[in-house]
Scaffold this motif. Structure first.
Motif, PDB file in Angstrom:
ATOM      1  N   ILE A   1      50.477  17.488  -1.674  1.00 57.85           N
ATOM      2  CA  ILE A   1      50.769  18.077  -0.362  1.00 57.85           C
ATOM      3  C   ILE A   1      50.907  16.980   0.680  1.00 57.85           C
ATOM      4  O   ILE A   1      51.849  16.958   1.475  1.00 57.85           O
ATOM      5  CB  ILE A   1      49.663  19.069   0.028  1.00 57.85           C
ATOM      6  CG1 ILE A   1      49.622  20.226  -0.961  1.00 57.85           C
ATOM      7  CG2 ILE A   1      49.889  19.592   1.442  1.00 57.85           C
ATOM      8  CD1 ILE A   1      48.451  21.149  -0.773  1.00 57.85           C
ATOM      9  N   VAL A   2      49.955  16.037   0.633  1.00 56.17           N
ATOM     10  CA  VAL A   2      49.982  14.955   1.616  1.00 56.17           C
ATOM     11  C   VAL A   2      51.259  14.134   1.448  1.00 56.17           C
ATOM     12  O   VAL A   2      51.900  13.748   2.424  1.00 56.17           O
ATOM     13  CB  VAL A   2      48.717  14.080   1.471  1.00 56.17           C
ATOM     14  CG1 VAL A   2      48.856  12.804   2.283  1.00 56.17           C
ATOM     15  CG2 VAL A   2      47.492  14.857   1.912  1.00 56.17           C
ATOM     16  N   ARG A   3      51.663  13.922   0.188  1.00 56.86           N
ATOM     17  CA  ARG A   3      52.870  13.133  -0.043  1.00 56.86           C
ATOM     18  C   ARG A   3      54.103  13.845   0.525  1.00 56.86           C
ATOM     19  O   ARG A   3      54.955  13.227   1.151  1.00 56.86           O
ATOM     20  CB  ARG A   3      53.051  12.865  -1.538  1.00 56.86           C
ATOM     21  CG  ARG A   3      54.161  11.869  -1.800  1.00 56.86           C
ATOM     22  CD  ARG A   3      54.264  11.483  -3.265  1.00 56.86           C
ATOM     23  NE  ARG A   3      52.966  11.132  -3.833  1.00 56.86           N
ATOM     24  CZ  ARG A   3      52.546  11.567  -5.013  1.00 56.86           C
ATOM     25  NH1 ARG A   3      53.301  12.361  -5.734  1.00 56.86           N
ATOM     26  NH2 ARG A   3      51.371  11.216  -5.481  1.00 56.86           N
ATOM     27  N   ALA A   4      54.171  15.159   0.317  1.00 57.74           N
ATOM     28  CA  ALA A   4      55.301  15.927   0.853  1.00 57.74           C
ATOM     29  C   ALA A   4      55.349  15.801   2.372  1.00 57.74           C
ATOM     30  O   ALA A   4      56.423  15.632   2.966  1.00 57.74           O
ATOM     31  CB  ALA A   4      55.188  17.393   0.434  1.00 57.74           C
ATOM     32  N   ALA A   5      54.172  15.879   3.001  1.00 52.56           N
ATOM     33  CA  ALA A   5      54.122  15.772   4.461  1.00 52.56           C
ATOM     34  C   ALA A   5      54.539  14.385   4.921  1.00 52.56           C
ATOM     35  O   ALA A   5      55.270  14.236   5.905  1.00 52.56           O
ATOM     36  CB  ALA A   5      52.711  16.100   4.960  1.00 52.56           C
ATOM     37  N   ARG A   6      54.095  13.360   4.181  1.00 53.11           N
ATOM     38  CA  ARG A   6      54.443  11.997   4.583  1.00 53.11           C
ATOM     39  C   ARG A   6      55.932  11.745   4.468  1.00 53.11           C
ATOM     40  O   ARG A   6      56.540  11.074   5.295  1.00 53.11           O
ATOM     41  CB  ARG A   6      53.688  10.988   3.717  1.00 53.11           C
ATOM     42  CG  ARG A   6      52.287  10.725   4.201  1.00 53.11           C
ATOM     43  CD  ARG A   6      51.630   9.686   3.346  1.00 53.11           C
ATOM     44  NE  ARG A   6      52.332   8.411   3.397  1.00 53.11           N
ATOM     45  CZ  ARG A   6      52.225   7.477   2.452  1.00 53.11           C
ATOM     46  NH1 ARG A   6      51.492   7.701   1.400  1.00 53.11           N
ATOM     47  NH2 ARG A   6      52.867   6.342   2.567  1.00 53.11           N
ATOM     48  N   LYS A   7      56.521  12.305   3.409  1.00 53.18           N
ATOM     49  CA  LYS A   7      57.952  12.131   3.200  1.00 53.18           C
ATOM     50  C   LYS A   7      58.725  12.716   4.384  1.00 53.18           C
ATOM     51  O   LYS A   7      59.638  12.105   4.919  1.00 53.18           O
ATOM     52  CB  LYS A   7      58.356  12.842   1.906  1.00 53.18           C
ATOM     53  CG  LYS A   7      59.381  12.092   1.101  1.00 53.18           C
ATOM     54  CD  LYS A   7      59.445  12.673  -0.297  1.00 53.18           C
ATOM     55  CE  LYS A   7      60.869  12.916  -0.711  1.00 53.18           C
ATOM     56  NZ  LYS A   7      60.950  13.741  -1.910  1.00 53.18           N
TER      57      LYS A   7
END
Lengths: 294, 83
Positions: free
Chosen positions: A98-104
């Protein structure tokens, strides 16, 4: 080669780890069922609200005078990313996905020259602080929640809408993991403010062609329903997240249990070999001792 | 009979056939019988009265943050809290 005692200790330690992961897997499976039931129970409301929104959408035209939640602030500069994660770890890649999706998303927005703010909902989302230390709008405390209730989603929504009205941001995106199965949880992000009205295809026809009467009027009803629509979307996301978290933990713990089993097997072989080697050495010593006496 | 549904975000609370429901609309109470004209209305916080049969003693359900929709298939009340 490790001593027999060291091997024995290591095997026992892996065994007790395996017991824990096995127990966690079973707890996660039980909680998953509960979380899935909650997600299914929430579906009728979401469905009906969407139908009502669709039929209102056909009656109302979006203009400057429309509610800000619908028409937007007229700008597209400040984006708020709401990152919904779980409170506990040991759930595989659930939170980091989830965090990676948000960072992207944050990276692509910043590359486009937008300002990004982050709203954290869930303790495990706090890792994102490391990447955007000065852009955290708020860290919503969810540690006391055992089972997500609508009131929890409402609290987040009220806070976010208050920030929107205060002009803190123009567009809000919500990040969470959609539950597909215990094995698959897909991290997704979608825009929740301004509200995108659902496409309206068949709503008027299903009313039998009769004119619907609105009390008070379409605009007021819509203004009343918009915050509720956002709340229900956030609620739905929290429920999906809860199910995804348990599903992900179940899979992760299942893998861990299996790995521990493999490890025990390998260590046991090693232990037995070492034991046999020791016995053989002892025998050789005894036999050669006896031979020497002849 | 009128098909009556009461739904909260957490679950579907009621789905049953009743005689009449009196809804506390924002612009005044209105009773819904079978075959009522389609209406969409917001509800003020208060009690819904459910009459299971004609002349029966009404059952009161307290709702808040509600919205009512009457269409050909019956009456649906969406409430943030009920019960």
């Amino acid at each position: 080669m490790a001593s027999l005692k060291a091997l024995k200790i290591r095997i026992n330690s892996v065994k007790s780890t395996q017991k824990i992961t096995k127990a966690m897997k079973m707890v996660a499976a039980a909680k998953l069922r509960r979380a899935q039931e909650a997600a299914i129970a929430a579906r009728p409301y979401a469905l009906r609200l969407e139908r009502v929104m669709a039929s209102l959408a056909s009656k109302v035209t979006v203009s400057e005078s429309s509610p800000k939640l619908l028409a937007g602030t007229g700008k597209d500069q400040v984006h708020l990313l709401i990152v919904a994660t779980s409170e506990r770890g040991l759930a595989g890649a659930f939170n980091s996905n989830i965090v990676r999706a948000a960072r992207k998303k944050a990276e692509s927005l910043e590359a486009a020259g937008k300002t990004v703010k982050i709203y954290i909902a869930g303790k495990k989302g706090r890792v994102i602080r490391r990447f955007y230390p000065s852009q955290i709008a708020h860290d919503h405390e969810m540690g006391h929640i055992k089972y997500v209730a609508f009131a929890d989603a409402k609290a987040i929504t009220d806070d976010i809408i208050a920030r929107y009205e205060a002009g803190e941001f123009d567009v809000a995106h919500l990040f969470y993991a959609r539950f597909q199965s215990a094995l698959v949880q897909e991290p997704i992000g979608r825009q929740i403010i301004p509200v995108a009205l659902p496409a309206n295809d068949d709503a008027p026809v299903s009313d039998g062609g009769a004119a619907v009467e609105y009390e008070p009027d379409e605009e007021s009803i819509l203004a009343d329903l918009l915050p509720r629509n956002i709340a229900i979307q956030i609620f739905g996301a929290l429920l999906e997240n809860a199910a995804s978290e348990q599903g992900s933990r179940m899979t992760a713990m299942d893998n861990a249990t299996r790995n521990a089993g493999d490890m025990i097997k390998r260590l046991s072989t090693q232990y037995n070999r070492a034991r046999q080697a020791a016995i053989t050495t002892e025998l050789v010593e005894i036999i050669s001792g006896a031979e020497a006496l002849k | 009979m009128l098909h009556f549904e009461l739904v909260t975000p957490e679950k579907l609370i009621r789905s049953e056939e009743v005689y009449m429901v009196v809804v506390p609309g924002t612009e005044g109470d209105f009773g819904v019988l079978e075959g009522h004209a389609p209406v969409m209305s917001t509800i003020r916080d208060g009690a819904i009265e459910v009459y299971a049969t004609q002349g029966a003693v009404p059952e009161h359900i307290i709702v808040s943050g509600g919205f009512a929709e009457v269409n050909a298939s019956g009456l649906t009340v969406l409430a943030e809290q009920a019960g």
